[in-house]
Structure formats: structure tokens, C-alpha cells
Design an enzyme around this catalytic site. Sequence first.
Site, PDB file in Angstrom:
ATOM      1  N   ILE A  80      36.941   8.683 -22.153  1.00  0.00           N
ATOM      2  CA  ILE A  80      37.139   8.535 -23.603  1.00  0.00           C
ATOM      3  C   ILE A  80      35.902   8.947 -24.400  1.00  0.00           C
ATOM      4  O   ILE A  80      35.977   9.111 -25.604  1.00  0.00           O
ATOM      5  CB  ILE A  80      37.616   7.116 -24.025  1.00  0.00           C
ATOM      6  CG1 ILE A  80      36.448   6.133 -24.168  1.00  0.00           C
ATOM      7  CG2 ILE A  80      38.689   6.558 -23.132  1.00  0.00           C
ATOM      8  CD1 ILE A  80      36.846   4.926 -25.017  1.00  0.00           C
ATOM      9  N   LYS A  81      34.766   9.131 -23.731  1.00  0.00           N
ATOM     10  CA  LYS A  81      33.532   9.425 -24.468  1.00  0.00           C
ATOM     11  C   LYS A  81      33.499  10.882 -24.952  1.00  0.00           C
ATOM     12  O   LYS A  81      34.297  11.694 -24.520  1.00  0.00           O
ATOM     13  CB  LYS A  81      32.314   9.092 -23.596  1.00  0.00           C
ATOM     14  CG  LYS A  81      32.319   7.656 -23.060  1.00  0.00           C
ATOM     15  CD  LYS A  81      32.190   6.603 -24.159  1.00  0.00           C
ATOM     16  CE  LYS A  81      32.726   5.254 -23.776  1.00  0.00           C
ATOM     17  NZ  LYS A  81      31.877   4.393 -23.008  1.00  0.00           N
TER      18      LYS A  81
END
Length: 389
Positions: A186-187
Site C-alpha cells: 500500500i505504500k
Amino acid sequence: MRNNRKTFLPFSKPCIGKDEIKAITECLSSGWITAGPGTARFESAFAKYVGTTFALSLTSGTAALDLGLTSLNLKPGDEVITPSLTWLSGPNMIVLKRAKPVFVDVNVNTRNIDIEQVEKAISPRTKAIIPVHFAGQPCDLDPLLNICKKHGIALIEDAAHAAGCEYKKRKIGSIGDLAIFSFHPIKNLTTAEGGMVTTRNEQLAARIKLLRWHGVNKDPWKRNKGIGTARYDTIEPGWKYNFTDLQASLGLVQLNKLNKMNEQRRRLAMHYQKLLSDTEGIALPKEVTYPHKHSWHLYTVLVETEKIGITRDDFMEHLKARNVGTGLHFLAVHKQSFYQKNFPVKLPNTEYISERIMSLPLFPDMTEHDVVYVVEAIKDVIKEYGRRN
Ligand SMILES: *Cc1c(COP(=O)(O)O)cnc(C)c1O
């Protein structure tokens, strides 16, 4: 509202293209897939990108926090100041060193650590401060650095949200004693799983390098190439936290397009800001006033329950029913069972945010049409379930 979307819009999705697939395929065929030349290339490229001396890759951001804290030689009872509005990694790693997490409140608008509260929380046992650049917006580092200098304590920046973020023209990762990044999917930059510590401090870098591979002074890649001998020596017991060249092959491609991906995130976030600006019951994030570049890891809003009579949890369910995914960043750490029992504290702003915050879909491959759909879905939920005045 127009017809429901046919497909679910997730709140996050990694931006993986042909180049990543090509790079990982080449690595697979190369004969060397764990930490080796690719990892070294990614580390130098990352250090150069953030403008620092050392970048050390690890299995995760959590591992980076673990070794970062280990390198400070904390003793039982030592204190580390951290926000509670964060992911569990920092507090958990502090506790696992038998040190004490000292939770400090955040600013309601920026959701970053409140510097005045930090100052008040300093004690003779304080060894480090771990500010979190929440959602990719930099904390005010100058006053934090002053506090650290004055009291002789370390600044470990949790930069898990902050790849590409800048504070006063300097990249996050080049400022504190240590900064830790996460490359979870998700980063802003992903290597599937992975993390990085950056520092200018040669001693800390050497210690972390040793500890990430058993505490042994040996480079397996060199041995494979017939350089050096087969003997190895344990300097101190360490972990098995090394990166792999498979991850590095993804990381190099992702790093090259990080600025472009962040720019797309910013455009989408600005679109949300515009379209949601006068929505009753939805409080928007505010940008800090000092010079900075936001990396827009998350776009978070607060559901003002008292104005519209809908709880955040119900709001998320209603959006899900309209095929819109949301994220929850974060539930207050100090309200989790273990922490409530062992480190009780009252943090009004964090508690307020924790019960109202939700992350709206935001990822580089999303379109402005998707943003329009999310905004319509939000307004529709308020119209249908909101309190009628
Ligand atoms: C994601 C995250 C971490 C941990 O990173 P991992 O790579 O998942 O271990 C730490 N802190 C914050 C604020 C994060 O969002």
C-alpha cells in the site's frame, strides 16, 4: 446517485507495470535472487534519491524500526516518545526492547505529533523520539531536532508514508539520525514487502548492517563469486532481516517512477479537496504552512458524527455497499487491549480522530472519474442516512 459501479474500487492498489514484470523476470533468470548486486544498486539509488549517505534495505519497515531501536542500545525502562495515531510497528518494537512507549497527542488538522506535548513528555529516561509523517505530510522537524539536540536524544523518523516527501526542500530520509521506510504494497513505493533505514551516521549504519544478517561479518554474494574465504565470524547475535534482489529489481523500477506516481496521487488528492470542500459532516485534511512536499500516501477525512449522526464505522459500510473501499489509519494504539492495560494515557485529539478518520481510495492508477464517483457516494450516504435538520 447514478448506478452503482460494477466493480469494487479498492482504497489502495500497487502500481505495477510491464517494467516491473520485465525486471523481476530478468532477476529470476540471472542466477542470483537473494541479497546481492541488485540490492546494492537499489540501496545506492535510494540513498542518492533522498540525499543521504547510507540506505540499508530490510525485510520490512517493522524490521527497520526493530534494528533502528536496537542500534540505540536501549535499556529496560528507557522511554521512547511516539504518537499513538500510528501503525503498531513502532510501539510494538519499543515494548519488545523492554522500553516504555510514551504516547503523545497529535494536531487535529495535520494529524502529526504535537511538538509542545513532545517537549512536556521529555524525562531523564527519554532516549528517542519517533515522529510519524502522517499520510505523507512532514512533521515540523526543526523544532524536533532542537529538542533532540538539547536533551541528547535520537530522532528516528517513521517515514513509512513519506517516500518522496520533502521538508523545507530537503527529502525525508536525509534529516533525522535514522529514518525508516516501508515498501509494503500500500505504500508509495513497493517491493511486495520490504523496508529501508537511511542515515548519515556511519556507526549506526555499520551496526544495522551487521545485525540484519545474523551479526556475522560476511557477505554471501562475495563468497558466491569466489571472493574472500568461507570463514565467518559472529560479532554479536543478530537477526535474519536481509532484502532480496527480487525485491530490489522491483524497487529500482518503482524508485524511477516514484515522483510521477506521487504527482498523480497529489492530483487526485487535490480533486478530492475541491469536490468535497463544502460537504457538511466531512472534515478535510489541512496542509501544514511551512515549505514542504506532501507525498499523499493517504487521503484521510473525518466523519463528523455529531453533525450528521452517522458513525465512521457505519459510513465505511455504506460506502462498501456502493462499491467503494476505505481504509482505517489508524485506531489509536493506546486504546488497544495490551497498551490500555500496560500504558494507560488520555489523548483527546488522537481519540477523537481515531473514531472518525477514514482513508478514501487513492492510488496512482485511479482516475479522476473514480474520485467523482467516491464523492458522489459520500454525498449519497449523507443524504440517505444523515440526520435531517
Ligand atoms: C506501514 C507502516 C509501518 C510498517 O511497515 P511494514 O513494512 O509493514 O513493516 C510502520 N509505520 C507506519 C506508520 C506504517 O504505516
